[in-house]
Design a protein around this motif. Structure first.
Motif, mmCIF file in Angstrom:
data_model
loop_
_atom_site.group_PDB
_atom_site.id
_atom_site.type_symbol
_atom_site.label_atom_id
_atom_site.label_comp_id
_atom_site.label_asym_id
_atom_site.label_seq_id
_atom_site.Cartn_x
_atom_site.Cartn_y
_atom_site.Cartn_z
ATOM 1 N N HIS A 1 12.184 7.347 7.819
ATOM 2 C CA HIS A 1 12.342 8.310 8.915
ATOM 3 C C HIS A 1 11.543 9.582 8.643
ATOM 4 C CE1 HIS A 1 14.982 6.623 11.863
ATOM 5 N NE2 HIS A 1 16.036 6.525 11.081
ATOM 6 N N ASN A 2 11.600 10.074 7.422
ATOM 7 C CA ASN A 2 10.866 11.293 7.092
ATOM 8 C C ASN A 2 9.362 11.085 7.250
ATOM 9 O OD1 ASN A 2 9.611 13.116 4.550
ATOM 10 N ND2 ASN A 2 11.062 14.143 5.905
ATOM 11 N N TYR A 3 8.893 9.940 6.830
ATOM 12 C CA TYR A 3 7.478 9.574 6.985
ATOM 13 C C TYR A 3 7.078 9.589 8.467
ATOM 14 C CZ TYR A 3 3.871 5.870 7.510
ATOM 15 O OH TYR A 3 2.789 5.112 7.879
ATOM 16 N N LEU A 4 7.939 9.051 9.323
ATOM 17 C CA LEU A 4 7.637 9.017 10.753
ATOM 18 C C LEU A 4 7.827 10.386 11.406
ATOM 19 C CD1 LEU A 4 9.400 5.629 11.550
ATOM 20 C CD2 LEU A 4 6.929 6.025 11.423
ATOM 21 N N ASP A 5 8.890 11.091 11.018
ATOM 22 C CA ASP A 5 9.161 12.416 11.593
ATOM 23 C C ASP A 5 8.020 13.395 11.334
ATOM 24 O OD1 ASP A 5 11.657 11.541 12.449
ATOM 25 O OD2 ASP A 5 12.750 12.483 10.792
ATOM 26 N N THR A 6 7.355 13.228 10.201
ATOM 27 C CA THR A 6 6.294 14.162 9.808
ATOM 28 C C THR A 6 4.900 13.611 10.094
ATOM 29 O OG1 THR A 6 6.265 13.277 7.549
ATOM 30 C CG2 THR A 6 7.716 15.175 7.980
ATOM 31 N N ALA A 7 4.829 12.537 10.883
ATOM 32 C CA ALA A 7 3.536 11.904 11.208
ATOM 33 C C ALA A 7 2.763 11.583 9.935
ATOM 34 C CB ALA A 7 2.720 12.782 12.147
ATOM 35 N N GLY A 8 3.429 10.894 9.035
ATOM 36 C CA GLY A 8 2.774 10.508 7.784
ATOM 37 C C GLY A 8 2.641 11.658 6.811
ATOM 38 N N TYR A 9 3.631 12.523 6.782
ATOM 39 C CA TYR A 9 3.690 13.696 5.895
ATOM 40 C C TYR A 9 2.594 14.717 6.203
ATOM 41 C CZ TYR A 9 6.561 10.370 3.307
ATOM 42 O OH TYR A 9 7.505 9.438 2.954
ATOM 43 N N SER A 10 2.184 14.777 7.466
ATOM 44 C CA SER A 10 1.123 15.728 7.830
ATOM 45 C C SER A 10 1.622 16.853 8.728
ATOM 46 C CB SER A 10 -0.020 14.993 8.540
ATOM 47 O OG SER A 10 0.425 14.479 9.786
ATOM 48 N N ARG A 11 2.850 16.740 9.251
ATOM 49 C CA ARG A 11 3.368 17.748 10.179
ATOM 50 C C ARG A 11 4.789 18.125 9.778
ATOM 51 N NH1 ARG A 11 3.884 14.824 14.964
ATOM 52 N NH2 ARG A 11 6.067 14.507 14.468
ATOM 53 N N TYR A 12 5.008 19.421 9.573
ATOM 54 C CA TYR A 12 6.349 19.890 9.192
ATOM 55 C C TYR A 12 6.795 20.992 10.116
ATOM 56 C CZ TYR A 12 6.192 17.114 4.959
ATOM 57 O OH TYR A 12 6.144 16.069 4.080
ATOM 58 N N ASP B 1 0.848 -1.192 0.000
ATOM 59 C CA ASP B 1 0.000 0.000 0.000
ATOM 60 C C ASP B 1 0.885 1.244 0.000
ATOM 61 O OD1 ASP B 1 -2.370 -1.518 0.211
ATOM 62 O OD2 ASP B 1 -2.140 -1.637 2.397
ATOM 63 N N PRO B 2 0.478 2.305 -0.689
ATOM 64 C CA PRO B 2 1.257 3.546 -0.624
ATOM 65 C C PRO B 2 1.386 4.001 0.831
ATOM 66 C CG PRO B 2 -0.396 3.685 -2.355
ATOM 67 C CD PRO B 2 -0.687 2.430 -1.574
ATOM 68 N N VAL B 3 2.575 4.369 1.230
ATOM 69 C CA VAL B 3 2.837 4.700 2.628
ATOM 70 C C VAL B 3 1.964 5.854 3.111
ATOM 71 C CG1 VAL B 3 4.748 6.306 2.248
ATOM 72 C CG2 VAL B 3 4.704 4.899 4.317
ATOM 73 N N VAL B 4 1.566 6.745 2.216
ATOM 74 C CA VAL B 4 0.728 7.882 2.622
ATOM 75 C C VAL B 4 -0.669 7.440 3.043
ATOM 76 C CG1 VAL B 4 1.982 9.582 1.242
ATOM 77 C CG2 VAL B 4 0.047 8.356 0.230
ATOM 78 N N GLN B 5 -1.048 6.213 2.709
ATOM 79 C CA GLN B 5 -2.365 5.703 3.089
ATOM 80 C C GLN B 5 -2.322 4.892 4.387
ATOM 81 O OE1 GLN B 5 -3.847 3.473 -0.270
ATOM 82 N NE2 GLN B 5 -3.809 5.247 -1.631
ATOM 83 N N VAL B 6 -1.151 4.790 4.986
ATOM 84 C CA VAL B 6 -0.979 3.962 6.181
ATOM 85 C C VAL B 6 -0.632 4.854 7.365
ATOM 86 C CG1 VAL B 6 0.360 2.086 7.215
ATOM 87 C CG2 VAL B 6 -0.204 2.020 4.770
ATOM 88 N N GLU B 7 -1.353 4.675 8.449
ATOM 89 C CA GLU B 7 -1.086 5.433 9.674
ATOM 90 C C GLU B 7 0.287 5.044 10.221
ATOM 91 O OE1 GLU B 7 -2.116 8.241 12.511
ATOM 92 O OE2 GLU B 7 -3.325 7.643 10.781
ATOM 93 N N PRO B 8 1.142 6.020 10.534
ATOM 94 C CA PRO B 8 2.469 5.678 11.063
ATOM 95 C C PRO B 8 2.364 4.894 12.370
ATOM 96 C CG PRO B 8 2.388 7.989 10.424
ATOM 97 C CD PRO B 8 0.977 7.466 10.364
ATOM 98 N N PRO B 9 3.009 3.741 12.447
ATOM 99 C CA PRO B 9 2.942 2.947 13.674
ATOM 100 C C PRO B 9 3.761 3.573 14.799
ATOM 101 C CG PRO B 9 4.264 1.827 12.011
ATOM 102 C CD PRO B 9 3.735 3.069 11.381
#
Length: 198
Positions: free
Chosen positions: A187-198, A133-141
């Motif tokens: 790491h970037n995916y997790l650092d940004t809470a699934g690309y939602s926080r910068y 699944d595209p990582v953007v569709q998955v909630e960061p664990p």
């Protein structure tokens, strides 16, 4: 805690390799060294909430513990030296009991299956796969365990073990990435809470 397992199919299982030829004479140990560096290094800092398991030839696992690491430098040669130092202690690793070779670095007599089983006990296993699944569709664990291979694909047996253990199967993008680049993107995916926080 973020964890990464990287399996090195051709990686050395003895310390008898030259630090001047880690890309050739040491079974592409350079790939594993880059993964370690990508997992831990920030600009002028180190990620302390990370653990890396390098599975060497399905015989030994060298573990790097971010909260305890010392003497890790951002070059492949010094990382390879830490791995070689761990392999020098391999005879002291009895069963699954670790032998510490330097602060934050230890070696265990464990192959891929046991390492995966142990690391997965308190983690969400994330299989990185081109058909996931595209990582953007998955909630960061909360406590992810990403499992990667070196320059070879997983063996059929490893792929079956991983498929059975995986809680999530994701792809990081439209192109297949090198293992160390995948760690940076994860790491970037997790650092940004699934690309939602910068």
């Amino acid at each position: 805690m973020r964890q990464f397992i990287v399996t090195g199919h051709d990686a050395p299982t003895t310390p008898d390799f030259s630090l001047d030829d880690i890309a050739g004479g040491a079974g592409r140990l350079d790939v594993l060294c880059r993964c370690v560096n990508s997992a831990f290094f920030l600009s002028h800092d180190i990620r302390e909430d990370v653990r890396v398991h390098l599975v060497l030839g399905d015989e030994y696992t060298v573990r790097f513990e971010g909260s305890e690491l010392r003497r890790l430098n951002p070059d492949e040669r010094s990382t390879a030296a830490l791995i070689r130092k761990a392999l020098e202690k391999r005879e002291e690793a009895i069963g699954h009991m670790p032998a510490e070779s330097s602060p934050g670095v230890s070696i265990r007599r464990m192959g891929f299956e046991t390492t995966l089983e142990e690391a997965a006990s308190d983690a969400t296993v994330v299989e990185l796969h081109e058909d996931g699944d595209p990582v953007v569709q998955v909630e960061p664990p909360e406590n992810p365990l990403f499992v990667l291979s070196d320059h070879h694909d997983f063996t059929d047996e490893e792929a079956e073990l991983l498929a059975a253990a995986a809680d999530e199967r994701v792809r990081l993008g439209p192109e297949i990435l090198h293992a160390d680049h995948s760690i940076t993107v994860a790491h970037n995916y997790l650092d940004t809470a699934g690309y939602s926080r910068y």
